[in-house]
Design a protein around this motif. Structure first.
Motif: not given
Length: 594
Positions: A403-415
């Motif tokens: 799941a780490t790669e999936r968090f890396e994908a959504i992190y920029p928008t959420l940040k």
């Protein structure tokens, strides 16, 4: 004494005879039973048998005396046998069970009466049983078939009626609203709507459309227009009531799967379709209602657990259909903490990630969420959520999961949503101070990606409020590793950050305080590792201070050149008075001193 001959009958009566002629029996007594003799010699005269046995002849009077009682009792038994037969025939005719004891004493009934009663009872028992008629099976009705029969006109008339009948009781109106769909879907059995199996095996995208995708558009519009006029309090109570009914079904399933005999009260399985339909309509039309119940869902243990998670995810998916911001707010406040916990399993993590991926993949999601980052005074992604995201997106190499790669994908928008706001505003000042506290700690971590990302967020905090410099000064010595990383990043990326750090006077004061602490620590008795950190910190403090000084020196030089050019032009210009000396003076004096 002469010997006595005694003859006994079945009734215990005996008769004694004196034998004066001869003593041929030598004192023996002979006992005979008249009943047995009758059976062996049915045609013989009982009196002759008695005379022969006694060796003499008796008179007719003696015979009557001996057998009178026997005949009388035999007649009574015969009457009782006839009565028993008639009772058995009557019982058989009325199809009622014979109420007669099967245990008879030998002295009450003879063998013939026992046989007759037994024959009557056996005849009753051997009567053929009527075959049971099977109930005709009801035809199975699917959700789509039941939904197709919904009539918008009938629904509208029903809603008008209950609105007038229960005008001041909107909670009852909502219950009646659910009852309407309960009757409409009463023919749908649990096998036709196995919602737990569907939720368990389906993706969030497919799950979100259940069961509203089957409802006709005109019925849906009639319903949501009516829902729009209900109060938030009534809708909030209704949402919790629906959720309780659904979770009761979950609890019953769990209990039955464990083999327990415990009975749990629940709504009928046939009404589950109606509850899902009504709840989905409320959440899509009034998504704000979900925000009102989120604290209850977080604090009450009965709404927590892996078996209840699919239902909560389904509810948030419904609300996000009505408003993306509500969906992301609910996800960040209620579901993200579950992923950040120690006991989150891969299945729970997957379904929670599916939900936020669905929200962020909606058309224009980034623009909508960034512009609406603050909703009614509350942030969609609060500082605590950003802290959790940093840990999940930048774990150590040994802690990485699928799941780490999936968090890396959504992190920029959420940040971006987490940091969105008006710089310098009171709200952003409070947010930046909260973020700065954990960013300085992450900046000192040994994981390079996490440390670098946290250092960048820390610098962002400095650009939001001058109070962040003062807060940094308080945290400096307790977070020396993180402070060194931030100072190093500033010295290496000064051109990128310098323009955003204005005004610079608070920064100069902070650097001066750092250098004083460094000098004091280096001259002390601290261990070698601490001394090394202080020397690195002092080195980067000097580098950043030098950039601050050179930057202002260049700016002041430019200002002097501009003034010189202006003065020269004034002497050469025919209209000296046309120059705005006041503006030039203000420009010069506004430059901060070194």
């Amino acid at each position: 004494m002469e010997p006595v001959l005694i003859e006994s009958n079945v009734n215990g009566a005996s008769e004694v005879h004196n034998n004066n002629n001869a003593n041929v029996d030598h004192g023996w007594q002979k006992v005979t039973y008249a009943k047995r003799q009758r059976k062996t010699k049915p045609g013989a005269d009982p009196s002759n048998a008695l005379v022969a046995a006694n060796g003499g002849a008796g008179s007719s009077g003696e015979k009557n005396n001996v057998f009178r009682n026997l005949e009388q009792q035999a007649e009574e038994r015969h009457l009782r046998i006839i009565g028993a037969r008639q009772a058995a025939l009557s019982a058989a005719a009325s199809e009622s069970a014979p109420a007669r004891s099967k245990h008879r004493s030998d002295d009450e009934y003879d063998e013939d009466s026992d046989a007759d009663v037994a024959a009557a009872e056996n005849g009753k028992a051997e009567e053929p049983k009527k075959p049971k008629q099977k109930k005709p099976k009801k035809p199975k009705i699917t959700v789509a078939e039941a939904a197709a029969k919904l009539d918008a006109t009938d629904l509208s008339a029903f809603l008008i009626d209950i609105s007038g009948t229960y005008e001041d009781k909107q909670d009852i109106q909502m219950m009646r609203f659910a009852d309407y769909f309960g009757r409409a879907f009463s023919g749908v059995t649990a096998s036709q709507f196995p919602w737990m199996k569907i939720f368990r095996e389906s993706t969030v995208a497919k799950m979100a459309d259940i069961p509203l995708s089957q409802i006709p558009d005109v019925v849906y519009k009639t319903s949501i227009d009516w829902i729009n006029q209900r109060s938030p309090e009534a809708l909030g109570s209704f949402v919790l009531w629906c959720l309780d009914s659904i979770l009761a079904d979950v609890e019953t399933h769990n209990v039955s799967s464990k083999g327990s005999k415990k009975v749990v009260q629940q709504a009928s399985s046939k009404s589950q379709v109606a509850i899902f339909v009504a709840l989905a309509m409320v959440l899509r039309r009034k998504p704000d209602v979900l925000i009102g119940v989120l604290p209850v869902l977080r604090e009450n243990s009965k709404y927590q657990g892996q078996d209840k998670l699919p239902v909560i995810v389904w509810m948030i998916a419904q609300a996000s259909q009505g408003e993306l911001a509500v969906g992301l707010y609910s996800w960040a406040h209620n579901l993200l903490p579950i992923v950040g916990g120690k006991n989150c399993n891969p299945q729970s993590r997957d379904i929670i990630l599916q939900l936020v991926e669905r929200i962020l993949s909606s058309p224009k999601a980034r623009t909508i969420l960034v512009n609406g980052a603050v909703r009614k005074g509350e942030r969609l992604v609060p500082p605590s959520a950003l802290e959790t995201l940093l840990r999940l997106t930048f774990p150590t190499s040994s802690a990485r999961v699928k799941a780490t790669e999936r968090f890396e994908a959504i992190y920029p928008t959420l940040k971006e949503v987490a940091l969105a706001g008006v710089p310098g505003s009171k709200a952003m000042k409070q947010v930046s101070l909260q973020i700065l506290s954990f960013a300085i700690k992450f900046a000192g971590e040994s994981t390079p990606d996490l440390s670098n990302e946290a250092a960048g967020i820390f610098i962002w905090c400095l650009t939001q409020s001058a109070d962040c410099y003062k807060h940094w000064d308080k945290l400096y010595e307790a977070n020396l590793e993180g402070s060194v990383k931030v100072l190093k990043k500033l010295s290496e990326e000064w051109k990128e950050h310098s323009a955003k750090l204005s005004p610079l006077d608070p920064f100069r004061a902070t650097l001066k305080s750092f250098r004083q602490k460094n000098e004091k620590g280096i001259g002390g008795t601290a261990d070698a590792a601490w001394q090394s950190l202080l020397r690195n910190a002092d080195k980067y403090c000097k580098l950043v201070s030098g950039k601050l000084s050179s930057g202002h020196g260049c700016l002041k030089s430019v200002a002097l050149v501009v003034i010189a050019i202006a003065v020269g032009a004034a002497f050469m210009s025919p209209n000296v008075e046309s120059l705005d000396w006041e503006k030039i003076s203000v420009f010069f004096t506004s430059q901060p001193s070194i």
